[in-house]
Design an enzyme around this catalytic site. Sequence first.
Site, PDB file in Angstrom:
ATOM      1  N   HIS A  72       0.876  -1.180   0.000  1.00 21.21           N
ATOM      2  CA  HIS A  72       0.000   0.000   0.000  1.00 21.21           C
ATOM      3  C   HIS A  72       0.904   1.218   0.000  1.00 21.21           C
ATOM      4  O   HIS A  72       1.604   1.486   0.976  1.00 21.21           O
ATOM      5  CB  HIS A  72      -0.898  -0.014   1.235  1.00 21.21           C
ATOM      6  CG  HIS A  72      -2.025   0.967   1.189  1.00 21.21           C
ATOM      7  ND1 HIS A  72      -1.825   2.331   1.175  1.00 21.21           N
ATOM      8  CD2 HIS A  72      -3.374   0.776   1.155  1.00 21.21           C
ATOM      9  CE1 HIS A  72      -2.999   2.947   1.144  1.00 21.21           C
ATOM     10  NE2 HIS A  72      -3.958   2.024   1.123  1.00 21.21           N
ATOM     11  N   THR A 145     -10.874  21.841 -51.934  1.00 21.95           N
ATOM     12  CA  THR A 145     -11.896  21.068 -51.239  1.00 21.95           C
ATOM     13  C   THR A 145     -11.920  19.684 -51.867  1.00 21.95           C
ATOM     14  O   THR A 145     -11.815  19.546 -53.091  1.00 21.95           O
ATOM     15  CB  THR A 145     -13.288  21.726 -51.339  1.00 21.95           C
ATOM     16  OG1 THR A 145     -13.662  21.858 -52.710  1.00 21.95           O
ATOM     17  CG2 THR A 145     -13.271  23.109 -50.699  1.00 21.95           C
ATOM     18  N   HIS A 146     -12.026  18.662 -51.034  1.00 28.49           N
ATOM     19  CA  HIS A 146     -11.916  17.270 -51.477  1.00 28.49           C
ATOM     20  C   HIS A 146     -10.562  17.010 -52.139  1.00 28.49           C
ATOM     21  O   HIS A 146     -10.428  16.099 -52.965  1.00 28.49           O
ATOM     22  CB  HIS A 146     -13.043  16.902 -52.449  1.00 28.49           C
ATOM     23  CG  HIS A 146     -14.412  17.103 -51.892  1.00 28.49           C
ATOM     24  ND1 HIS A 146     -15.060  16.143 -51.140  1.00 28.49           N
ATOM     25  CD2 HIS A 146     -15.253  18.175 -51.944  1.00 28.49           C
ATOM     26  CE1 HIS A 146     -16.238  16.610 -50.773  1.00 28.49           C
ATOM     27  NE2 HIS A 146     -16.382  17.832 -51.238  1.00 28.49           N
ATOM     28  N   SER A 267      17.440   7.213 -46.120  1.00 28.74           N
ATOM     29  CA  SER A 267      18.706   6.473 -46.124  1.00 28.74           C
ATOM     30  C   SER A 267      19.075   6.024 -47.536  1.00 28.74           C
ATOM     31  O   SER A 267      20.240   5.711 -47.809  1.00 28.74           O
ATOM     32  CB  SER A 267      18.603   5.265 -45.196  1.00 28.74           C
ATOM     33  OG  SER A 267      17.623   4.360 -45.678  1.00 28.74           O
ATOM     34  N   LYS A 272      15.358  13.231 -50.948  1.00 28.65           N
ATOM     35  CA  LYS A 272      14.135  13.292 -50.153  1.00 28.65           C
ATOM     36  C   LYS A 272      14.242  14.293 -48.997  1.00 28.65           C
ATOM     37  O   LYS A 272      15.238  14.355 -48.285  1.00 28.65           O
ATOM     38  CB  LYS A 272      13.809  11.905 -49.571  1.00 28.65           C
ATOM     39  CG  LYS A 272      13.515  10.838 -50.607  1.00 28.65           C
ATOM     40  CD  LYS A 272      12.246  11.125 -51.377  1.00 28.65           C
ATOM     41  CE  LYS A 272      11.002  10.952 -50.532  1.00 28.65           C
ATOM     42  NZ  LYS A 272      10.825   9.575 -50.055  1.00 28.65           N
ATOM     43  N   GLU A 279       4.384  14.224 -39.790  1.00 31.48           N
ATOM     44  CA  GLU A 279       3.916  12.837 -39.698  1.00 31.48           C
ATOM     45  C   GLU A 279       3.977  12.344 -38.250  1.00 31.48           C
ATOM     46  O   GLU A 279       3.087  11.622 -37.787  1.00 31.48           O
ATOM     47  CB  GLU A 279       4.771  11.955 -40.606  1.00 31.48           C
ATOM     48  CG  GLU A 279       4.540  12.246 -42.087  1.00 31.48           C
ATOM     49  CD  GLU A 279       5.520  11.514 -42.985  1.00 31.48           C
ATOM     50  OE1 GLU A 279       5.243  11.408 -44.192  1.00 31.48           O
ATOM     51  OE2 GLU A 279       6.557  11.044 -42.495  1.00 31.48           O
TER      52      GLU A 279
END
Length: 442
Positions: A72, A145-146, A267, A272, A279
């Site tokens: 406890h 939009t969309h 890598s 990139k 993310e």
Amino acid sequence: MIPRYESAELAAIFSDRRRMQLWRDVELAVVRAMADAGELKSSEVAPLFAHEVEIDDDFVARVLAREAVTNHDLAAFVDVLQADYDTPAARFIHFGLTSSDIVDTALSLQIVAAMELLLDGVDHLLATLRSQALRYRRRAMLGRTHGMAAEPTTFGAKLALWTLALDRERTRLVRAREQIAVGKLSGAVGTYSNIAPALEATALSSLGLDPAPATQVIGRDRHAEVIMALASTAAMIESCALEIRHLARSEVMEVQEPFAPGQKGSSAMPHKRNPILSERLCGMARLARGFVVPALEDISLWHERDISHSSVERMMVPDAFQLVFYMVTRFDRLVADLVVHEESMARNLANTHGLIYSQSLLLAMVRTGLDRDEAYRIVQEATTRVLAGEGELGDLLTKDERCPLPALMIEELTSIDRLLANLDPLFARLATLEGSRWNSNL
């Protein structure tokens, strides 16, 4: 929380050491209130206030060792604290109280402290967003939009809406902080069988808390509101990060995350520059949302109390704050250092070949008395030709004998400035935030 995402300040707030410091503070606040009320002799409890037992790493280790015997945690803490005071007055520590009186009240103090730290971060992010919104208020870009080309907006307008959304999240966080800034010292089932309500109010006031009517525990709807406010803030940041990810795509390239010297985006592929922070923020929001269900399930306890909520909160509360604090502070840096490709925004607008003006031209035809459906078909047929690469929308309609609009009017209608002329009230909303609760702290 794993060290990768951990804030040292928040880790300290939710550490065993800080938790036990607050347990001590709550215990002593009750003794002091009882002495002030004349229920205990001041001279008799004076040794408890003559010196402060230090809650250091050694103290924590001894409590954990004692807990291995008692099974406890609070009882182990009381045993060690009383032994360290080494005075007959120590018998009044935990006098008339139950474990949840101490644990719940201390947890509220931890959450309030964590919320204050988080709100400081939110305040700074609000200022960053507002500054960037004003900087890019006139930078026209394609609205979508969309995921499809729609009408023009400005990057500043997008940022202004993010600012206002975060300000609403701040309101939710403040409201949740107010709901959790409570304690309880009302005993085993909340009936004040040993501690009077007036004494509870005095002790809690010294800690900066208000009394909460309770069973043995403070109602967990308050804690759930905190977790939901954190999750909502995370979702708001996620929505912004997702937009940055879309705008950073190679075929769009309107914004880009900052890329430090020596950084590698892949890598395998040296070219990139992936939106890794955006993310990461989207992924972390999923975790923050994941705490909402257990927080809501913690509300339902057997009779006046069970401990099914306890194990959940030990992990959920610190981790939820760590996640959202990380998201707020990293998103702040992302917005401040965001690379904005204004030339790409202009190019993407131009590449619509006038499609962004289709509604303006449709409405202008209707104003001349043309049936709406007929006007719609005329404009739609012209847009189909634009998409086939046959020219600019305005030029095609100028040559269409069915179009009732003169060439000069078509030229006036195909103006970005005209479509963006009514954005000032949006930015005026930002101005009303100046000098407000969040800006005054900067």
